[in-house]
Design an enzyme around this catalytic site. Structure first.
Site, PDB file in Angstrom:
ATOM      1  CD  GLU A 184     -21.882   3.677   8.001  1.00 45.87           C
ATOM      2  OE1 GLU A 184     -22.717   4.458   7.494  1.00 45.87           O
ATOM      3  OE2 GLU A 184     -21.267   2.811   7.325  1.00 45.87           O
TER       4      GLU A 184
ATOM      5  CG  ASP B   8     -17.818  -0.903   9.882  1.00 44.29           C
ATOM      6  OD1 ASP B   8     -17.698   0.301  10.199  1.00 44.29           O
ATOM      7  OD2 ASP B   8     -18.898  -1.388   9.484  1.00 44.29           O
TER       8      ASP B   8
END
Length: 582
Positions: free
Chosen positions: A251, A184
């Site tokens: 994350e 991400d």
């Protein structure tokens, strides 16, 4: 706690002792002394325990004694060929350095950056929020781009969008290596798109950099690890040691749906302490400092604690306001907190202590006074305090490597211009120094409110369910302290004298240069490794990209240099080779 001095006059003054026997008087006196002494001794024990606990958080003399017996800046040599086939290793690394590989790598990186795998703070659970669907596209891209990885290795998907890859080695007695990264990226706000030199998801390549969100944080890591795996699979290479890769997908919003599930699956299937080495993104970079080149892998991370402060007052019409509204009281609380920052504290417990020792040992251009004082701090707490004070005034980034930070990041209050707010709140983000704990942060803010706010305003304090202050009907309201989310203690500090660390740093020097100084460092932020503490003691955060080859992570014009990216692929490949060491 104040201890009351004993009253050695054991009988009331003016009374006659009815006991005539000295033996009898002695028995009475000792009995009464026991009655006094036992609670006093217990009180002293409690005080000593508190003192010892406090010392443990601030650095003890033994910490300095232990550190002084170790090298000030431990260095280990660059490794050499470890597979037993130097020609094979050289041929693989030469191929990665070739123009043909470079061109393929540019396309791989561009394709990855062009998929906007954004994660948002308000994301719902997987399966309930359509914004996760973009990861389907990213997974399809990876499968198309790395066909051997997906056809020859074992791949699972913890919580749907996690990626866990297992490349089984020949020797099952060797603990695996785990390479980590995250899929991400932080979102690109619409209002900033026009400020980008090239569109944020164009992945424009200008013959030097690939520009785009996620280029340096950290799709370069994900693609680099997969390129290393794919290249070795093309050569039919089988490692001695099992190699694994784990890529989370959230994350940037704390990893509780991604890395959490990956770590749980690994702990359930492999067990605790089952990995020899874990490498994730992070660290303080590869950079020139004090006239030498330094590599600064993170061997630990600060803790994390968000505290929500809510002020509840009676409200009412704004035409007849009290002297201080809820917003006014909250403002004074925020002002009091910011007026009392945490003090810098530099002890051998902190890996940054060793970073500085490395600078003093190997940085020829370091100021002579600073060098002398840093070296003196090996055995002197007073010298260490001087270094901390000097560096905290010199550079804000250095300051927060040595102290707990506090930042007011969220505030909310008021719903109408003519109505006094009944409930307002602010959230204070803390990044906790390695010498401290979450309970210290709670105690600090609670004490500050009791000393500066409750004495000024007739209010009660509800601190994590414990109520104090003015709890009568005359109270004008209450202040509530609570956790905004799950707090995180500072991470364990990974060793920098283990065999895994020697292999890791020996590979760094093998890849980037034998004369580079590897200095253990500390991270002010957190990575997905916070879920992996049970899996290995050897956890290191290191993005293998030189500082001048990356820029602007999380902001406009993020980019990564392709020359530096290729160097990172060589590092991952070389570490796989070096994992064959037993």
């Amino acid at each position: 706690m104040a201890l009351k001095a004993p009253n050695y006059t054991l009988l009331p003054q003016g009374e006659t002792d009815p006991l005539t026997s000295t033996r009898q008087r002695t028995q009475v006196n000792w009995r009464r002394l026991y009655q006094w002494a036992i609670p006093v001794i217990l009180s002293i024990a409690v005080i000593l325990a508190l003192i010892i606990t406090n010392i443990a958080h601030t650095g003890t003399d033994s910490d300095w004694d232990h550190h002084s017996s170790l090298p000030a800046c431990p260095q280990y040599p660059a490794l050499v060929s470890s597979t037993g086939n130097k020609k094979f290793e050289k041929d693989v690394l030469d191929e990665i350095s070739s123009e043909g590989f470079f061109g393929k790598s540019v396309k791989r990186m561009q394709g990855a950056v062009q998929i906007p795998t954004e994660s948002f703070d308000d994301m719902g659970k997987v399966g309930a929020d359509d914004r996760w669907n973009i990861f389907v596209d990213f997974h399809a891209y990876l499968e198309k781009t790395f066909p051997l990885v997906y056809s020859k290795l074992e791949i699972s998907h913890p919580n749907t969008y996690g990626i866990l890859i297992e490349w089984k080695g020949k020797d099952e007695s060797l603990k695996p290596y785990l390479f980590m990264g995250h899929q991400d990226v932080v979102p690109v706000p619409k209002v900033t798109e026009s400020r980008w030199k090239y569109p944020p998801y164009s992945a424009h390549y200008d013959d030097r950099f690939i520009w785009g969100r996620g280029a340096s944080d950290c799709k370069n890591v994900v693609i680099g690890v997969l390129e290393a795996f794919e290249t070795l699979l093309e050569k039919d290479y089988i490692p001695e040691r099992t190699m694994m890769a784990g890529f989370g997908f959230d994350e940037e919003i704390s990893g509780w749906q991604g890395a959490f599930y990956i770590a749980k699956q690994l702990e359930d299937t492999k067990g605790k302490d089952s990995f020899e080495l874990i490498i994730d993104e992070g660290g303080l970079g590869i950079k020139e400092m004090y006239g030498s080149m330094f590599v600064l892998p993170g061997v630990g991370e600060k803790g994390y604690h968000d505290i929500k402060i809510t002020v509840e007052t009676a409200g009412g019409h704004s035409s007849v306001p009290p002297d201080h509204s809820g917003i006014g009281i909250l403002s004074q609380i925020v002002s009091a907190i910011e007026a009392k920052p945490y003090a810098p504290n530099l002890t051998p417990i902190n890996p940054y202590f060793t970073t500085l020792q490395c600078g003093a040992e190997y940085g020829p251009s370091m100021d002579s006074w600073l060098r002398k004082t840093i070296k003196k701090s090996l055995t002197s707490k007073a010298a260490s305090k001087k270094v901390a004070e000097y560096l905290s005034n010199d550079n804000i980034n250095q300051r927060y490597l040595m102290q707990t930070s506090q930042a007011v990041d969220l505030i909310n209050g008021g719903v109408k211009i003519n109505a006094l707010p009944e409930r307002v709140f602010a959230v204070i983000n803390h990044r906790i120094a390695v010498e401290s704990r979450t309970k210290d942060v709670r105690e600090n803010i609670q004490t500050l409110l009791q000393d500066q706010i409750l004495k000024k305003f007739s209010m009660s304090l509800n601190a994590w369910g414990n109520v104090s202050g003015n709890t009568s009907s005359s109270a004008v309201g209450q202040v509530i302290l609570e956790d905004f989310d799950e707090p995180l203690e500072p991470s364990p500090v990974s060793p920098f004298d283990s065999e895994a660390y020697k292999t890791f740093t020996g590979t760094i020097k093998q890849t980037f240069g034998e004369d580079y100084i590897v200095a253990p460092s500390f991270m002010t932020g957190n990575t997905d490794t916070k879920y992996f503490w049970n899996l290995s003691k050897n956890i290191y955060r290191f993005s293998p990209v030189r500082d001048d080859g990356r820029a602007n992570a999380h902001t406009v014009d993020e980019r990564v240099g392709m020359k530096e990216h290729i160097e990172g692929v060589k590092f991952y490949t070389q570490l796989i080779f070096n994992g064959d060491r037993k």
